[in-house]
Motif scaffolding. Structure first.
Motif, PDB file in Angstrom:
ATOM      1  N   THR A 612       0.746  -1.139   0.015  1.00 54.46           N
ATOM      2  CA  THR A 612       0.155  -0.066  -0.003  1.00 54.46           C
ATOM      3  C   THR A 612       0.789   1.328   0.077  1.00 54.46           C
ATOM      4  OG1 THR A 612      -0.248  -0.106   2.360  1.00 54.46           O
ATOM      5  CG2 THR A 612      -1.866  -1.055   1.170  1.00 54.46           C
ATOM      6  N   ASN A 613       2.150   1.128  -0.124  1.00 55.62           N
ATOM      7  CA  ASN A 613       3.064   2.200  -0.029  1.00 55.62           C
ATOM      8  C   ASN A 613       4.461   2.028  -0.925  1.00 55.62           C
ATOM      9  OD1 ASN A 613       2.011   3.942   2.364  1.00 55.62           O
ATOM     10  ND2 ASN A 613       2.266   2.050   3.156  1.00 55.62           N
ATOM     11  N   LEU A 614       3.975   1.571  -2.250  1.00 54.95           N
ATOM     12  CA  LEU A 614       5.042   1.141  -2.976  1.00 54.95           C
ATOM     13  C   LEU A 614       6.029   2.300  -3.151  1.00 54.95           C
ATOM     14  CD1 LEU A 614       3.185  -0.840  -5.685  1.00 54.95           C
ATOM     15  CD2 LEU A 614       4.937  -1.386  -3.796  1.00 54.95           C
ATOM     16  N   VAL A 615       5.628   3.648  -3.100  1.00 54.33           N
ATOM     17  CA  VAL A 615       6.655   4.591  -3.438  1.00 54.33           C
ATOM     18  C   VAL A 615       7.619   4.707  -2.510  1.00 54.33           C
ATOM     19  CG1 VAL A 615       7.065   7.367  -3.690  1.00 54.33           C
ATOM     20  CG2 VAL A 615       5.183   6.091  -4.986  1.00 54.33           C
ATOM     21  N   ASP A 616       7.276   4.460  -1.282  1.00 57.89           N
ATOM     22  CA  ASP A 616       8.002   4.377  -0.065  1.00 57.89           C
ATOM     23  C   ASP A 616       8.844   2.970   0.033  1.00 57.89           C
ATOM     24  OD1 ASP A 616       7.526   6.794   0.842  1.00 57.89           O
ATOM     25  OD2 ASP A 616       5.853   5.976   1.639  1.00 57.89           O
ATOM     26  N   SER A 617       8.368   1.831  -0.476  1.00 54.60           N
ATOM     27  CA  SER A 617       8.946   0.460  -0.120  1.00 54.60           C
ATOM     28  C   SER A 617       9.557   0.211  -1.504  1.00 54.60           C
ATOM     29  CB  SER A 617       7.773  -0.394   0.411  1.00 54.60           C
ATOM     30  OG  SER A 617       6.785  -0.491  -0.699  1.00 54.60           O
ATOM     31  N   ASN A 618       9.558   1.027  -2.452  1.00 52.98           N
ATOM     32  CA  ASN A 618      10.106   0.288  -3.883  1.00 52.98           C
ATOM     33  C   ASN A 618      11.523  -0.167  -3.818  1.00 52.98           C
ATOM     34  OD1 ASN A 618      11.821   2.262  -5.766  1.00 52.98           O
ATOM     35  ND2 ASN A 618      10.578   3.279  -4.322  1.00 52.98           N
ATOM     36  N   VAL A 619      12.348   0.673  -3.070  1.00 48.70           N
ATOM     37  CA  VAL A 619      13.732   0.281  -3.066  1.00 48.70           C
ATOM     38  C   VAL A 619      14.176  -1.100  -2.182  1.00 48.70           C
ATOM     39  CG1 VAL A 619      15.906   1.124  -2.362  1.00 48.70           C
ATOM     40  CG2 VAL A 619      14.404   2.778  -3.247  1.00 48.70           C
ATOM     41  N   PHE A 620      12.928  -1.273  -1.230  1.00 54.97           N
ATOM     42  CA  PHE A 620      13.150  -2.461  -0.687  1.00 54.97           C
ATOM     43  C   PHE A 620      12.976  -3.727  -1.425  1.00 54.97           C
ATOM     44  CE2 PHE A 620      11.032  -6.076   1.762  1.00 54.97           C
ATOM     45  CZ  PHE A 620      11.990  -6.374   2.526  1.00 54.97           C
ATOM     46  N   ILE A 621      12.084  -3.343  -2.339  1.00 55.58           N
ATOM     47  CA  ILE A 621      11.451  -4.702  -3.332  1.00 55.58           C
ATOM     48  C   ILE A 621      12.487  -4.842  -4.108  1.00 55.58           C
ATOM     49  CG2 ILE A 621       9.851  -5.047  -5.033  1.00 55.58           C
ATOM     50  CD1 ILE A 621       7.718  -3.389  -3.525  1.00 55.58           C
ATOM     51  N   ARG A 622      13.028  -3.800  -4.709  1.00 54.59           N
ATOM     52  CA  ARG A 622      14.288  -3.769  -5.613  1.00 54.59           C
ATOM     53  C   ARG A 622      15.472  -4.749  -4.985  1.00 54.59           C
ATOM     54  NH1 ARG A 622      17.346   1.599  -7.084  1.00 54.59           N
ATOM     55  NH2 ARG A 622      15.177   2.096  -7.352  1.00 54.59           N
ATOM     56  N   SER A 623      15.744  -4.522  -3.659  1.00 61.93           N
ATOM     57  CA  SER A 623      16.736  -5.306  -3.095  1.00 61.93           C
ATOM     58  C   SER A 623      16.488  -6.399  -2.837  1.00 61.93           C
ATOM     59  CB  SER A 623      17.078  -4.695  -1.703  1.00 61.93           C
ATOM     60  OG  SER A 623      17.459  -3.311  -1.583  1.00 61.93           O
ATOM     61  N   VAL A 624      15.218  -7.049  -2.708  1.00 61.95           N
ATOM     62  CA  VAL A 624      14.652  -8.287  -2.651  1.00 61.95           C
ATOM     63  C   VAL A 624      14.986  -8.993  -3.831  1.00 61.95           C
ATOM     64  CG1 VAL A 624      12.812  -9.966  -2.394  1.00 61.95           C
ATOM     65  CG2 VAL A 624      13.049  -8.119  -0.670  1.00 61.95           C
ATOM     66  N   ASP A 695       2.743  13.592 -14.351  1.00 59.04           N
ATOM     67  CA  ASP A 695       2.815  15.227 -14.039  1.00 59.04           C
ATOM     68  C   ASP A 695       3.912  15.259 -12.711  1.00 59.04           C
ATOM     69  OD1 ASP A 695       1.785  15.976 -16.377  1.00 59.04           O
ATOM     70  OD2 ASP A 695      -0.304  16.013 -15.451  1.00 59.04           O
ATOM     71  N   ASP A 696       3.851  14.062 -11.987  1.00 60.48           N
ATOM     72  CA  ASP A 696       4.543  14.166 -10.695  1.00 60.48           C
ATOM     73  C   ASP A 696       5.955  13.659 -10.705  1.00 60.48           C
ATOM     74  OD1 ASP A 696       2.253  15.211  -9.742  1.00 60.48           O
ATOM     75  OD2 ASP A 696       1.522  13.209  -9.209  1.00 60.48           O
ATOM     76  N   ILE A 697       6.338  13.017 -11.824  1.00 63.51           N
ATOM     77  CA  ILE A 697       7.625  12.444 -11.713  1.00 63.51           C
ATOM     78  C   ILE A 697       8.880  13.300 -11.391  1.00 63.51           C
ATOM     79  CG2 ILE A 697       7.871  12.729 -14.407  1.00 63.51           C
ATOM     80  CD1 ILE A 697       9.081   9.483 -12.129  1.00 63.51           C
ATOM     81  N   ASN A 698       9.960  13.004 -10.818  1.00 65.88           N
ATOM     82  CA  ASN A 698      11.079  13.915 -10.392  1.00 65.88           C
ATOM     83  C   ASN A 698      12.274  12.925  -9.904  1.00 65.88           C
ATOM     84  OD1 ASN A 698      10.519  13.339  -7.563  1.00 65.88           O
ATOM     85  ND2 ASN A 698       8.688  15.154  -7.673  1.00 65.88           N
ATOM     86  N   GLN A 699      13.216  13.693  -9.651  1.00 63.34           N
ATOM     87  CA  GLN A 699      14.179  13.039  -9.215  1.00 63.34           C
ATOM     88  C   GLN A 699      13.999  12.252  -8.166  1.00 63.34           C
ATOM     89  OE1 GLN A 699      17.177  16.045  -8.831  1.00 63.34           O
ATOM     90  NE2 GLN A 699      16.616  16.512  -6.832  1.00 63.34           N
ATOM     91  N   ASP A 700      13.150  12.453  -7.154  1.00 63.25           N
ATOM     92  CA  ASP A 700      12.986  11.632  -5.948  1.00 63.25           C
ATOM     93  C   ASP A 700      12.114  10.511  -6.062  1.00 63.25           C
ATOM     94  OD1 ASP A 700      14.287  13.565  -4.148  1.00 63.25           O
ATOM     95  OD2 ASP A 700      12.451  15.048  -4.098  1.00 63.25           O
ATOM     96  N   ASN A 701      11.253  10.418  -7.167  1.00 63.63           N
ATOM     97  CA  ASN A 701      10.523   9.235  -7.126  1.00 63.63           C
ATOM     98  C   ASN A 701      10.862   8.460  -8.236  1.00 63.63           C
ATOM     99  OD1 ASN A 701       9.310  10.921  -9.172  1.00 63.63           O
ATOM    100  ND2 ASN A 701       7.710  11.374  -7.938  1.00 63.63           N
TER     101      ASN A 701
END
Length: 809
Positions: A612-624, A695-701
């Protein structure tokens, strides 16, 4: 009527300030002339000072004494009269001074309105004719007084009347060059630095220090105290903030295409690093601290600070009295000793100095105060200098941090490691108070309600930023990182620990940071930067370093923070997932340890937070995902990894498991995290593709796109790319259209002036950047290609969209 003097306001006034006969008619004609000229040229008067004097004098003002002062000041400057100019400057200072003056703000506004700021600039750079040696001392005292008062008043005007004054100064290149030139002289250094800091911080662009003549020699000749103060100016010119505008994707791409390869800040880094021994001198400044930093916000600390300030004031006063009778010399504008005082100190310094001072007024004596620090800097009485240099620790840390993050980062990091920076920071860590400061909901700081930021918190944040940038590198940095695991070996550290720990071995700097992090509340002001330091240390770390970090209980702490919910900080959840991902990446034992901690309801709750928080957890998913592939390629066969009939990674059967949502089949013989990813790959992939809008894409996400692309890379390697693309097309073709537009942004971000980002992406994932480009080219290929996101579309609208968007890869 006395003799007339030009006043520069369009007419003349007599000595008594009265006007001559017929001035009314002259002023009317002059006023019309001013108006006609403005209409023809389009250049009107910037201040009331440029109006005819008769009009100027009759203007109503809530500060009636200011206009005559401006006229007096210009008359004195035009006449090159040092005595008159000094007297007027004294009056101006008193009128605009904040102390015991309730109307100072109104006076300042009127002063600028009547053109007083322009007159200050003229007085500042006025070349008063120098007298013979008999009057050299008095003349020098008065000129230096005028110079310093001009600099001081201009800075006050910039602070209180920001846009009215400071924008004109910031845009004047000649003024800035002259301002740097005044830093060469001990007597005007402090006020010149203060004004330069205010002015440079207002510029829209970054000032190039290369425009300053002999910049290298200027900084090389600074004393330690001066260099510490000058770091306030360096902090402005070595830092270039990232563009975090909310412009559309197209506008951001255009701006990025036009971005210079070497920015002004990069060029300033080169100029600073070219200064001999600059890094060693900056590191040495951090060792000058002799006062521990107390916990902010407590009454006892405020009382101790006040006591220390009063003690310091008394020390300076005693030094000043010693200075008055022992140093029989005064420096002129060029920094040279005035000849009439040279040679007298050895014979009988006190009578000669008292004789010279007898002819000085009260305002004359003020100039002597500006020589105290110069005297202290060159004598054994340097305690005050140490305290003054230590007060600029924030700026020194900021400058070192900026240099560590620049294009010469590897060179700077290696040099700082050799200079013993980590030992210095280790000792400094023990003097900082890391006891968590509870947030005050009703307090209002510089960032609004609830903000607890203050100078002491700024010091700790810059301290942590420096550690982060020291560790942050897009190549192997293990040699330098190992220094953070070694206890400090400085004499001061040995003495400190021998007294407080009674022979116990001290921890390395990174272990100290970890122990503070696990105790820090989730809404702590420092938690983000503490976690950033650990994450930078773990990036590219080997298994042993990961084990050391995990031994402090960090994994259990992060899980507790994730599972407790109610995230009080906007970035708290992302910090926890990012750090957990770096901790387990490519590490079999820690991966299994995490899996053992996630039992029963904890795993269900963890998965719910994750999906439910993929923007916040995506880096963890990537590591997995990266770790599972790494274990597979390394042929790791252990219980829970590699024994699943579905395999450790993405299989066609797992795709069919999640047709109706996030499915999970728990099996004690399998790794729960691996099984979850394998059984829910399609849904994870689709949600990652939809997590960020165009419209929301930037260097943070943009990291969300990278996680989705990693899954695509492994699907293509396993020969399953077309199968998953077909499943996505059958679900919702609009997802593919939007994701293709996002990939166009990804291309522009990483290929246009973004070389370092590509290297960083390759280093953190251990995937060649060519693999990234290859998968993006496949997905963005022409719709006739089976691997294209838009392959096989039947809607005419979609075909039109493809033709308008497609460009050859």
């Amino acid at each position: 009527m006395g003799s007339e003097q030009p006043c520069g306001y369009g007419s003349r006034i007599d000595d008594e300030g009265g006007t001559g006969n017929g001035l009314q008619q002259v002023s009317n004609k002059a006023m019309l002339k001013v108006l006609f000229r403005a209409q023809i040229t389009g250049k009107g008067s910037r201040s009331l000072r440029q109006l005819p004097s008769a009009v100027y004098g009759r203007l109503e003002s809530r500060a009636p004494d200011i206009a005559p002062l401006c006229i007096e000041l210009e008359s004195a400057v035009v006449a090159y009269d040092v005595d008159s100019c000094q007297e007027v400057m004294s009056k101006v200072a008193q009128s605009l001074c904040e102390w015991n003056n309730d109307g100072y703000q109104l006076n300042r506004e009127s002063f600028v309105l009547f053109g007083g700021d322009i007159m200050l600039l003229r007085a500042l750079f006025c070349k008063f004719p120098s007298p013979d040696n008999a009057e050299k001392l008095r003349f020098t005292v008065k000129v230096l007084y005028i110079r310093n008062e001009c600099l001081s008043i201009l800075r006050e005007l910039c602070s209180t009347l920001h846009l009215t004054v400071i924008e004109h100064l910031a845009a004047d290149k000649k003024f800035l060059v002259k301002l740097f030139g005044m830093m060469r002289f001990h007597n005007t250094f402090n006020n010149a630095v203060n004004l330069a800091e205010e002015v440079l911080a207002t510029r829209q662009d970054t000032w190039l220090v290369q425009d300053v003549p002999n910049f290298t020699s200027l900084v090389s000749n600074f004393s330690s105290r001066q260099l510490a103060s000058f770091c306030r100016v360096l902090a402005v010119v070595v830092f270039e903030p990232e563009d975090r505008s909310t412009d559309s994707c197209v506008q951001q791409q255009k701006a990025r295409f036009e971005e210079a390869e070497w920015t002004a800040a990069d060029k300033n880094h080169e100029a600073v690093l070219f200064i001999p021994d600059i890094l060693s001198r900056l590191v040495k400044l951090l060792t000058l601290d002799k006062v521990s930093f107390n916990r902010e916000g407590s009454p006892s600390s405020e009382l101790s600070e006040l006591t220390a300030a009063l003690s310091m004031r008394g020390t300076l006063e005693r030094m000043y009295h010693a200075f008055r009778v022992t140093r029989a010399q005064l420096l002129d504008e060029t920094g040279a000793v005035i000849s009439q005082l040279a040679g007298r100190q050895r014979s009988d310094p006190v009578p000669h100095l008292q004789q010279e001072r007898a002819g000085l007024s009260l305002s004359d004596e003020r100039i002597l105060d500006w020589n105290i620090i110069t005297f202290l800097d060159r004598t054994a009485l340097s305690t005050g200098v140490v305290h003054l240099a230590a007060s600029h620790h924030v700026e020194v840390l900021f400058v070192l941090c900026a240099l560590c993050g620049g294009k010469r980062r590897e060179q700077v990091q290696n040099s700082l490691a050799e200079l013993g920076l980590i030992n210095v920071l280790n000792d400094m860590f023990d003097k900082l108070d890391w006891v968590p400061t509870p947030s005050r909901a009703h307090s209002r700081g510089i960032h609004g309600l609830g903000c607890v930021c203050n100078p002491k918190s700024a010091l700790k944040i810059q301290y942590l930023r420096l550690i982060h940038n020291f560790c942050d590198r897009d190549s192997c940095n293990r040699t330098n990182k190992q220094l953070l695991l070694v206890p400090s070996v400085s004499k001061e550290s040995f003495s400190f620990w021998s007294k407080n720990n009674e022979g116990k071995e001290s921890d390395g700097l990174m272990v100290k940071i970890l122990k503070i992090l696990v105790k820090e509340p989730s809404d702590s002001l420092y938690r983000f930067w503490l976690a950033s330091c650990v994450e930078a240390f773990l990036r590219g770390a080997d298994h042993k370093d990961q084990e050391v970090v995990a031994s402090t209980g960090l994994m259990e702490h992060l899980l507790q923070e994730i599972l407790q919910g109610g995230f009080r900080c906007a970035t708290s959840l992302q910090i926890n997932f990012d750090l957990l991902g770096e901790l387990i990446k490519f590490n079999k034992s820690l991966f299994q340890r995490l899996d053992r901690l996630l039992t029963g309801a904890k795993f269900d709750q963890f998965v719910e937070v994750l999906v439910t928080n993929l923007v916040d957890s995506n880096v963890f998913i990537r590591s997995v995902v990266l770790s599972l592939d790494y274990f597979k390629r390394s042929q790791v066969h252990t219980t829970g990894l590699g024994s699943s009939p579905h395999g450790c990674f993405l299989k066609e059967t797992s795709m069919r498991k999640d047709d109706h949502g996030f499915g999970f089949r728990e099996d004690v013989d399998y790794c729960k995290i691996a099984t979850f990813v394998s059984h829910n790959t399609l849904r994870l992939l689709k949600n990652l593709m939809c997590a960020v809008r165009l419209d929301d894409i930037n260097q943070d996400n943009i990291c969300v796109l990278n996680t989705a692309l990693i899954i695509f890379i492994f699907l293509e390697r396993n020969g399953e790319l077309q199968i998953y693309l077909q499943a996505l097309r059958s679900d919702d073709v609009r997802v593919l259209q939007t994701f293709r537009s996002l990939l166009e942004f990804w291309r522009s971000y990483y290929l246009r002036k973004r070389g370092r980002e590509g290297v960083s992406l390759q280093y953190s994932t251990q995937l060649p950047f060519s693999d990234w480009l290859h998968i993006v080219d496949l997905l963005c290929s022409h719709p006739d290609s089976p691997c294209s996101l838009l392959y096989g579309s039947s809607a005419n609208l979609q075909h039109d969209l493809c033709d308008s968007m497609w460009t050859p890869a």
